[in-house]
Scaffold this active site. Sequence first.
Site, PDB file in Angstrom:
ATOM      1  N   HIS B 239     -12.802  -2.164  -7.160  1.00  0.00           N
ATOM      2  CA  HIS B 239     -11.698  -1.252  -8.060  1.00  0.00           C
ATOM      3  C   HIS B 239     -11.314  -2.589  -8.843  1.00  0.00           C
ATOM      4  CE1 HIS B 239      -8.520   1.941  -8.470  1.00  0.00           C
ATOM      5  NE2 HIS B 239      -7.818   0.260  -8.476  1.00  0.00           N
ATOM      6  N   HIS B 311      -6.973   8.304 -11.398  1.00  0.00           N
ATOM      7  CA  HIS B 311      -6.547   8.363  -9.886  1.00  0.00           C
ATOM      8  C   HIS B 311      -7.203   9.327  -8.740  1.00  0.00           C
ATOM      9  CE1 HIS B 311      -2.596   7.048  -7.290  1.00  0.00           C
ATOM     10  NE2 HIS B 311      -3.865   5.773  -7.649  1.00  0.00           N
ATOM     11  N   GLN B 467      -0.623   7.717  -1.514  1.00  0.00           N
ATOM     12  CA  GLN B 467       1.061   7.908  -1.256  1.00  0.00           C
ATOM     13  C   GLN B 467       1.664   9.136  -1.938  1.00  0.00           C
ATOM     14  OE1 GLN B 467      -1.174   6.126  -3.656  1.00  0.00           O
ATOM     15  NE2 GLN B 467      -0.664   3.792  -3.909  1.00  0.00           N
ATOM     16  N   ASP B 495       2.853  -5.217 -13.329  1.00  0.00           N
ATOM     17  CA  ASP B 495       2.989  -4.272 -11.255  1.00  0.00           C
ATOM     18  C   ASP B 495       2.415  -4.863  -9.949  1.00  0.00           C
ATOM     19  OD1 ASP B 495       1.011  -1.585 -11.408  1.00  0.00           O
ATOM     20  OD2 ASP B 495       0.545  -3.040 -12.428  1.00  0.00           O
ATOM     21  N   GLN B 540       5.291   1.970  -4.128  1.00  0.00           N
ATOM     22  CA  GLN B 540       5.476   3.005  -5.190  1.00  0.00           C
ATOM     23  C   GLN B 540       6.349   1.638  -5.707  1.00  0.00           C
ATOM     24  OE1 GLN B 540       2.545   4.180  -7.386  1.00  0.00           O
ATOM     25  NE2 GLN B 540       1.681   3.222  -5.409  1.00  0.00           N
ATOM     26  N   GLY B 772      -9.247  -0.810 -20.311  1.00  0.00           N
ATOM     27  CA  GLY B 772     -10.197   0.520 -19.957  1.00  0.00           C
ATOM     28  C   GLY B 772      -9.978   0.088 -18.442  1.00  0.00           C
TER      29      GLY B 772
END
Lengths: 270, 983
Positions: B239, B311, B467, B495, B540, B772
């Site tokens: 990932h 996701h 989540q 983030d 989050q 991407g």
Amino acid sequence: MAQIKALVITGYGTNCEMEMAYACRYAGASCDIVHLSDIIGGTHSIHDYHFLNLAGGFLDGDDLGSAQVESVRIKHARIISSGKTLFEEIMGFIENGKIILGVCNGFQALVKTGLLPGNPFGRRRVSLTFNDSAKFEDRWVTLAVNQKSPCIFTRSIERLFLPVRHGEGKFICDNDETLKEIKDKDLGTLYYADDAFNPTLEYPYNPNGSIESIAGICDETGRIFGLMPHPEACTHKTNHPCWTRMENMPEKGEGMALFDNAIQYLKNIV
Amino acid sequence: MTYRIEVGLKPGLFDARGQRTKRQIIHAFANLPEETQISCTDIYTLDSEYLSSECIEEAFCDPVIQDVAVNSPLTTDFAWYIEVGFKPGVTDNVGHSAQYALKLITGRDIRVFSARAYLLKGSLSRETVLNIAQECLANSLIQYYRIFDSTEISGIEPYIPAVTIDHSPRVQEISLALSDNELAALSAERTLALNINEIKTISKYLSDPQIQQQRTAMGMGMMITDVELECLAQTWSEHCKHKIFNADITYEEAGSTEKISSLFKSYIQRSTKEIRENAGQNDICVSVFTDNAGVIKFNKEYNLVFKVETHNSPSALDPYGGALTGIVGVNRDPFGTGMGSKLIFNTDVFCFANPFYSEKLPPKILHPIRIFEGVREGVEHGGNKSGIPTVNGCLVFDDRYLGKPLVYCGTAGIMPAEINGKPSHEKHIIAGDLVVMSGGRIGKDGIHGATFSSEEFHESSPTSAVQIGDPITQKKLTDFLLRARDKGLYRAITDNGAGGLSSSVGEMAQICGGCRIDLDKPPLKYQGLSPWEVLLSEAQERMTLAVSKNMIEEFLALSRQMDVESTIIGEFTDSGYFHCTYEDRTVAYLSLDFLHNGLPEMQLYARWEEKERVDPPTPVPDNHRTKLEEMLSRLNVCSKEYVVRQYDHEVQGGSVIKPLVGKSCDGPSDAAVVRPILESNEGVVVSNGIIPRYSDIDTYHMTACALDEALRNYICVGGDPNHWACLDNFCWCDPITSERNPDGAYKLAQLVRSNKSLYENTKIYNCPLISGKDSMKNDYIGPGGIKISIPPTILISVIGRMEDARKAVTMDIKKPGDLIYLLGTTKRELGASEYLASYGLASTCVPKVDAHKALKRYQGLHRAIMKGLVSAAHDISDGGLAVSLAEMAFAGDLGIKVDLGRVQSQGAMNDTEILYSETQSRILIAVSPEHASEIEDIFQEDIRRIGHSIIQNSMIITGQDDAVIIDHDLNSLKLAWKSTLDL
């Protein structure tokens, strides 16, 4: 001539502050976007402005019902400098003859706080609840204007075409007396209408099942006005969903008419 | 005392939510008796000192419409009562708002837990009610449910789902001196997704005497800590590290062998590099592949930022939470790019199995209608509540998405090219700057999200990977940080997404060369988290910032004022190490170089083989009219208005071309245009292309077609072909050969061919890739070896500009008498087409893109649109010419008359083939007769006038032999198109 000063309050889930401020400026006012925490923090005061705008959004996520938490905040949060609640500050603002516009979530906030329809201010007499479809919907609606309404925002406007974008817009009253008062005093300003501009209960012309097809109401003075449709979403001709089909459209979107009226009204009294 | 507060509508009021719940149950659970009545109430449970009834009413009840009951049922007028709430530790946004409201009234912090009750009337057995609860109302992964009948309700006890953790936080040392089998078991047990070779690389690092010496100096043992191992596993996950895209690949095709060192560098990055070099001064790229999102120029003052994420795995487990987190998560990418951008629109593309799927489902797979509704609602809440318009998207249906749905969420932002005199797209951090975490708190949410999504989905996939996003906490956070940005209060921002702090701080530490963070500092949702969980949590709504020490006070003061929690959790250093402490003890000390560059490159093998297929003759329908209706009603063609309407596509006031267009605002727009700066007429254009069916034949052409579709959509509304850029999002099935995956070499070859196509075609179109993402393990493995793999899927998202948005064009016919032209030649390309799929057939004639010709055509069309010569333009894609013509007609509420004999075709084609071929790069335009000669001059041989619009409400198609083959009224066609997904 005095500069008209508009205020758009933001924060805690308000989303439409930018286009609301743009509409105020386009209509000739100066406009500040001020975070609610700055007002509570005492660094900005609503009394420095003539025109208070409560913009659309999802205050506190609408988690306990639209603007439910906002109504609690307005009544309980105290301004650090004055010690007054926001509600008391707003009452002072109204007493000074100034004007308030609430759109969508802002309308919900006015209603839930008891600022509309008033009589007395502070008591919740009407509400805006789940659309009959129980869906959030973004669609454009035709609106007929009650020509007898005291509303200063809709003067000389007969009809409007604006988008609604809400899940909780169904107008409902606590009892028949309230509804009668709204009708008798022509506080119902805007109605969802069909293609012939007649108020209607038929979906999707009436997108949420509002009783008496009410889309917007004002208080007795006409200076406090709330509506579910978004005038600030139609400030430019390209906002209109069919603009590519129309010729010779004016650049200015028809939602501006409400803001132009507001600023004109203030210019006459300030 | 414990309060259980129940709020419901006053008697006699219409219960819209109950009605909708009933419809949803009927969709998913067909045998609900029609006379069943359902109403909803809201439950709030809390533990508090005395609360007055006035206080409870003011916080929770709308007295105009609702009644409230405390510690007693609101009503007993029901047959069954189903209470559904969150399990301990699951994000409860309503509960948070309730807590906040109570604090405003009482001044006290009282934890509130929300739940919903469904009151059912009608004769239903307990078993049926249990099924409804399980199949429709509660997702047992994150929610509990309780069922009562009307006699049981009086004894209902409040249930408080508080988290209890029965062990205290600890740091474990783990021995890697294990056999291969034991190492594999360790990796599986901890969801590390590390292979043997990778774990051995870690062992080797630890055995380096120099490293051992340093560890000793830091007071650490020679074994790796769980903090370090987990940190490495997530940093090295597919990932985060894109191991497959960076692998060394041996590729075989038609007997020849090629060595490819990194698909990413060889094709994606290389294309952009070459395009930028050729562009010279006209290069529109500002920051590509380096940050959370790609950055291009918009105009002299502003840059555009764009990112699309997937996701998929979380959405398979919890569609609502997965998709909500998907959208608010991708919001943080452009928000965390450079110094941070203001978000201007969202896009979403979903790939699902048939929502009306009627076969038996394999274990742990949710019904596609639940996935559809959950994902739709998650994106609705994430986008609408955040005040970001959802302007563009697409839905793709194929039953191979049953095991894993694909949920693509994209967000664009705009930022001034310079902020406080410095380029806004750059990040600077100086050793000594503080590491600050702002926003939400940390819980066990989403632990192992990065590694979990790097594996296939199986029966025992971890539930902690789920989540639920909280758009309002994030909105408060972005309000605060945009202000802090403009005041120059922080130096860098990124983030917290996959991998949490481990990833965000680890990446930022590379800028200055090190960091030290204290894992006991970040605020927690509940106590008891071990340090590795704090580091890895994907809770989050959090951003990580670098704040210089002389700005920190002002930063924290503004944060407090705006109700945002910010905490100093450490310091950036230049030590060269990723250093974590917990209660003053070092618990992780890893060389940054090893952390980021120590991962051994994978060696992979790919082999392409042309699959042999026999081309069937194209079936000819008995009745063209009914066939067209059938085509219009197919899932991949039909109206998506049901979904689009529920997304706010106009907030921020700059909407120019909406997703729904035409006379009745319900035609399918090709692309979206927004004006992000209301004072200006400049527009941002966004579009997408996706066509996974073509992968069945050749991913090279699938990719070219997806790119071409995105670009022609962009061109159709008026986007400028000299100012465009695109994003690639690969979603693949596992391309690594293993016992469970014997055809890995072929799937990898499909990936290689896709990349080659992307390189060659983006070069020709002169459309740089700027960012991407890839998601490589979209397979489901169930008991008995059931395996469901998605078709290789690439989504291309295009962003660009148009100088004057007032020149934009929509796809609906505007006036009777307009001439209808077809741009491009139609070929017999029905392979994997929607038409053949309607007969359960496929052929090898996949559409092939001629990008050189297409680009010339697009440039011509752009000139024509800028000159105002085009009254409507619509691309031809799924369902071919017939579908596009029908859409243009019914969106404009004007008929059309078209002669197929005038269509320019290549070779002999029958009427059916002309109607339904999916030859790419073709566009239909409508032109007022006065512009005919000018239009024909622009396109020369590439254009054919095939008909005109008429005042009658019919679609009239004449075949090549001059006989009318379709004469049908538009209302029927539109109804067929609109009925399928009207849920």
